[in-house]
Design an enzyme around this catalytic site. Structure first.
Site, PDB file in Angstrom:
ATOM      1  CG  HIS A   1      17.445  43.825  98.652  1.00  0.00           C
ATOM      2  ND1 HIS A   1      16.475  42.859  98.718  1.00  0.00           N
ATOM      3  CD2 HIS A   1      16.880  44.960  99.137  1.00  0.00           C
ATOM      4  CE1 HIS A   1      15.372  43.390  99.227  1.00  0.00           C
ATOM      5  NE2 HIS A   1      15.586  44.664  99.489  1.00  0.00           N
TER       6      HIS A   1
ATOM      7  CG  ASP B   1      -1.199  38.606  71.281  1.00  0.00           C
ATOM      8  OD1 ASP B   1      -0.444  39.279  72.007  1.00  0.00           O
ATOM      9  OD2 ASP B   1      -1.116  37.370  71.192  1.00  0.00           O
TER      10      ASP B   1
ATOM     11  CD1 TRP C   1      19.279  51.785  94.897  1.00  0.00           C
ATOM     12  CD2 TRP C   1      18.603  51.848  92.767  1.00  0.00           C
ATOM     13  NE1 TRP C   1      18.281  52.717  94.807  1.00  0.00           N
ATOM     14  CE2 TRP C   1      17.845  52.783  93.514  1.00  0.00           C
ATOM     15  CE3 TRP C   1      18.351  51.708  91.402  1.00  0.00           C
ATOM     16  CZ2 TRP C   1      16.855  53.574  92.926  1.00  0.00           C
ATOM     17  CZ3 TRP C   1      17.366  52.514  90.827  1.00  0.00           C
ATOM     18  CH2 TRP C   1      16.633  53.420  91.574  1.00  0.00           C
TER      19      TRP C   1
ATOM     20  CB  SER D   1      13.927  44.234  78.320  1.00  0.00           C
ATOM     21  OG  SER D   1      12.740  43.697  78.832  1.00  0.00           O
ATOM     22  CB  SER D   2      12.206  48.865  80.248  1.00  0.00           C
ATOM     23  OG  SER D   2      12.505  48.076  81.353  1.00  0.00           O
TER      24      SER D   2
ATOM     25  CG  HIS E   1      11.252  61.264  91.701  1.00  0.00           C
ATOM     26  ND1 HIS E   1      11.438  60.902  93.004  1.00  0.00           N
ATOM     27  CD2 HIS E   1       9.936  61.507  91.575  1.00  0.00           C
ATOM     28  CE1 HIS E   1      10.290  60.953  93.648  1.00  0.00           C
ATOM     29  NE2 HIS E   1       9.361  61.323  92.810  1.00  0.00           N
TER      30      HIS E   1
ATOM     31  CD  GLU F   1      12.511  52.365  87.568  1.00  0.00           C
ATOM     32  OE1 GLU F   1      12.377  52.724  86.381  1.00  0.00           O
ATOM     33  OE2 GLU F   1      12.345  51.200  87.968  1.00  0.00           O
TER      34      GLU F   1
ATOM     35  CE1 TYR G   1       4.899  59.506  92.258  1.00  0.00           C
ATOM     36  CE2 TYR G   1       7.098  60.274  91.663  1.00  0.00           C
ATOM     37  CZ  TYR G   1       6.009  60.290  92.517  1.00  0.00           C
ATOM     38  OH  TYR G   1       6.041  61.063  93.638  1.00  0.00           O
TER      39      TYR G   1
ATOM     40  CB  SER H   1      -8.170  52.253  90.148  1.00  0.00           C
ATOM     41  OG  SER H   1      -7.347  53.204  90.767  1.00  0.00           O
TER      42      SER H   1
ATOM     43  CG  HIS I   1      12.788  64.936  95.884  1.00  0.00           C
ATOM     44  ND1 HIS I   1      11.478  64.934  95.476  1.00  0.00           N
ATOM     45  CD2 HIS I   1      13.225  63.665  95.704  1.00  0.00           C
ATOM     46  CE1 HIS I   1      11.145  63.708  95.072  1.00  0.00           C
ATOM     47  NE2 HIS I   1      12.192  62.921  95.210  1.00  0.00           N
ATOM     48  CG  HIS I   2      16.075  61.441  94.919  1.00  0.00           C
ATOM     49  ND1 HIS I   2      15.634  60.338  95.599  1.00  0.00           N
ATOM     50  CD2 HIS I   2      15.099  61.721  94.013  1.00  0.00           C
ATOM     51  CE1 HIS I   2      14.456  59.957  95.126  1.00  0.00           C
ATOM     52  NE2 HIS I   2      14.112  60.783  94.168  1.00  0.00           N
TER      53      HIS I   2
ATOM     54  CB  THR J   1      -0.577  61.369  95.849  1.00  0.00           C
ATOM     55  OG1 THR J   1       0.474  61.612  94.916  1.00  0.00           O
ATOM     56  CG2 THR J   1      -0.443  59.958  96.371  1.00  0.00           C
TER      57      THR J   1
ATOM     58  CE  LYS K   1      -3.525  58.178  90.459  1.00  0.00           C
ATOM     59  NZ  LYS K   1      -4.538  57.326  89.837  1.00  0.00           N
TER      60      LYS K   1
ATOM     61  NE  ARG L   1      19.845  54.171 102.011  1.00  0.00           N
ATOM     62  CZ  ARG L   1      19.377  54.501 100.803  1.00  0.00           C
ATOM     63  NH1 ARG L   1      19.196  55.778 100.483  1.00  0.00           N
ATOM     64  NH2 ARG L   1      19.070  53.575  99.929  1.00  0.00           N
TER      65      ARG L   1
END
Lengths: 539, 39
Positions: free
Chosen positions: A79, A108, A144, A171-172, A255, A257, A259, A270, A304-305, A330, A333, A452
């Site tokens: 998932h 293009d 994951w 690809s990315s 991390h 990722e 963002y 925005s 922090h993870h 943040t 924003k 979890r």
């Protein structure tokens, strides 16, 4: 804008290639490739969503109901992978493909053939990933995050996952190179960097993040592969390696990722809020600098993870304070969005509803993030449903709501027709209520200690889980309304969209006809500062 | 308006090529730094 009509007349001479295969499989057109990305992301959203429905059905009440525990673990793992790499990221790349050339006045993307390859790697990558369900050992089930030793103790699904990561990573990276090359080199004359729409800015910064971290993930998973199949011991303590090393490598990717999945949503919001506030974005330059600051800080917060892995106290303090520092840009924003709305002539069409919900609900996800950043508190929250609640607020009511706002916002420009506002609003209200019913009780479950990634749980957690599952089913079902609305808009809607579509819309993308012709800005547009939405322009 | 100053397809192509080369070098440096930690 004067050039808009001539633009339409000029572009009318260049139609899409005839033939289904030529148009969609061999396309080098940014709009067609953007459409392919968006359709693919939608498909993956429903595949990942189906997995979530089974997860919530299993958790509807205590005890084992529907699936075996190992299969449950496969579902939670897949998932996440499908939603992150299959739904959210490709959706943003699709929006980038469609909108960046239109917003900067480019004909293009800079590298159209590579653009085609970037997309067509994805169906193969996901065929490989999803086919792992049919392997003798099943799909990857170690989460994951692929932490060893657990992730390499299962079957060969992990090898499929690693190959998938390599393909989608290529690809990315190709997509990111293309976006940077486009933004830096293809802007129409006069479209200075500080006149670009914020969506273009956020994608430019996101693309740099992708280039910086994707190779690290590829390296990390390759080491995992050699540990399992080629006798190395990078992460094997018995062979002199260190399992925690993988967590450092993974989260150095992981991390930023996070963002990568939220900055483009910031960009969409925005665009949407100034349009429906009929005011220029408040603090344009501050928004750009805040985005860059968030991107920089994302590289120095990865541990922090990992607060509970036994880091030295000094490191825990550093990562705690660095993480809390992210609240500053943040906050800039969030306050800028609120200030943009302040005193504006607000109307609440569907994109604006999703944008306002984004600001409020993403902020809730941000607050729980600050709680998780506190080391002593995190020792309690680690691996509980509190974390699940936190990142779903950020990724569903954040990233996914941002995508939905963008789709409703730009769909009239893409299709030439107005979507059904009534069904858009029904979709929004069902989604925003059910998503809170789904995820808010997870905070309480986590604080009460529910771990979890478990298929069964203590009866003490039964009520909140049942409420959460009901919210999940309603949220899942209400997304079908959006699909119906999109199909209706593209194929059946009668109401034509005007070129500008929205009364308060500003920017180059609204000067081309609706639907946007197959080729736009073959002749570079004249940049009229007064008609730009943002930037270093006088209003 | 056609043929505005600064809009030259050849200049654009050169710019794109330069950007791509720089980005590929950046990726190579990142991978090199990464591998140098382990090999």
């Amino acid at each position: 804008m004067a050039h808009a009509s001539t633009q339409g007349h000029h572009d009318a001479h260049h139609e899409a290639p005839s033939g289904f295969f030529r148009r969609w499989f061999m396309s080098t057109n940014h709009k067609d490739i953007g459409t392919l990305y968006l359709i693919f992301a939608g498909l993956m959203f429903f595949i990942g969503g189906a997995m979530a429905m089974v997860i919530r059905a299993e958790l509807f009440e205590p005890g084992m109901q529907l699936v075996q525990p190992y299969f449950f673990n496969e579902l939670t793992t897949m998932h996440a992978l499908v939603m992150i790499f299959g739904a959210i990221m490709p959706a943003f790349v699709g929006l980038a493909n469609w909108m960046i050339p239109l917003m900067i006045g480019a004909p293009d993307m800079a590298l159209p053939r590579m653009n085609n390859m970037s997309f067509w790697l994805l169906p193969f990558a996901f065929t490989i990933l999803l086919s792992s369900f049919f392997l003798p050992g099943g799909a990857p089930a170690g989460g994951w995050t692929m932490y060893p030793p657990l992730s390499i103790q299962g079957g060969d699904g992990i090898a499929f996952l690693i190959f998938f990561v390599h393909l989608s990573g290529i690809s990315s990276i190709m997509g990111a190179i293309n976006i940077i090359a486009t933004i830096l080199n293809m802007r129409a004359p006069g479209m200075d960097l500080l006149k670009m729409p914020i969506f273009v800015w956020t994608w430019l910064i996101t693309a740099f993040l992708l280039i910086a971290v994707m190779p690290v993930l590829a390296g990390g998973v390759t080491m995992l592969l050699t540990d399992k199949y080629f006798g190395t011991s990078f992460f094997n303590a018995a062979g002199g390696g260190d399992p925690v090393l993988f967590q450092h490598v993974f989260w150095f990717f992981g991390h930023p990722e996070v963002y990568i999945m939220i900055l483009p949503a910031f960009g969409i919001i925005s665009e949407v809020i100034p349009t429906f506030s009929r005011k220029p974005l408040f603090g344009y330059k501050a928004m750009v600098y805040a985005t860059a600051s968030i991107a920089f800080l994302s590289f120095i917060v990865w541990a922090h993870h990992m607060f509970t892995t036994g880091l030295p106290l000094g490191a825990e303090l550093f990562f705690m304070y660095a993480t809390m520092l992210i609240a500053v840009p943040t906050g800039v924003k969030v306050f800028n969005w609120v200030t943009t709305m302040w005193g504006g002539s607000l109307t609440f069409e569907t994109p604006m509803l999703f944008a306002v919900a984004f600001v409020i609900l993403f902020t809730i996800g941000g607050f729980s993030g600050i709680m998780l950043a506190l080391v002593p508190a995190d020792f309690q929250y680690q691996d509980t449903y509190f974390v699940v609640a936190h990142f779903h607020y950020v990724l569903v009511t954040g990233a996914a709501f941002g995508i939905m706002a963008g789709v409703y916002f730009w769909l009239p420009k893409w299709s030439g027709h107005m979507y059904s506002e009534r069904w858009g609003k029904i979709h929004f209200w069902l989604s925003v209520i059910s998503v809170n019913v789904l995820f808010f009780p997870m905070h309480f479950l986590g604080l009460a200690g529910m771990p979890r990634r478990i298929p069964d749980y203590n009866v003490a957690f039964a009520d909140f889980n049942m409420i959460s599952s009901i919210g999940g089913f309603v949220f899942g079902a209400s997304q079908l309304i959006m699909v119906g609305n999109i199909i209706y808009t593209v194929f059946f809607a009668k109401r034509k969209a005007s070129d500008r579509v929205w009364e308060g819309a500003k920017g180059l993308e609204w000067t081309v006809p609706s639907p946007a012709p197959h080729h736009t800005f073959s002749v570079p547009p004249v940049i009229d500062d007064s008609l730009l939405a943002h930037g270093d322009v006088s209003h | 308006m056609e043929g505005q100053p600064g809009f030259d397809p050849a200049t654009r192509r050169a710019g794109v090529r330069r950007t791509v080369i720089i980005l590929i070098l950046v990726i190579a440096v990142i991978l090199g730094l990464f591998l140098s930690q382990f090999l």
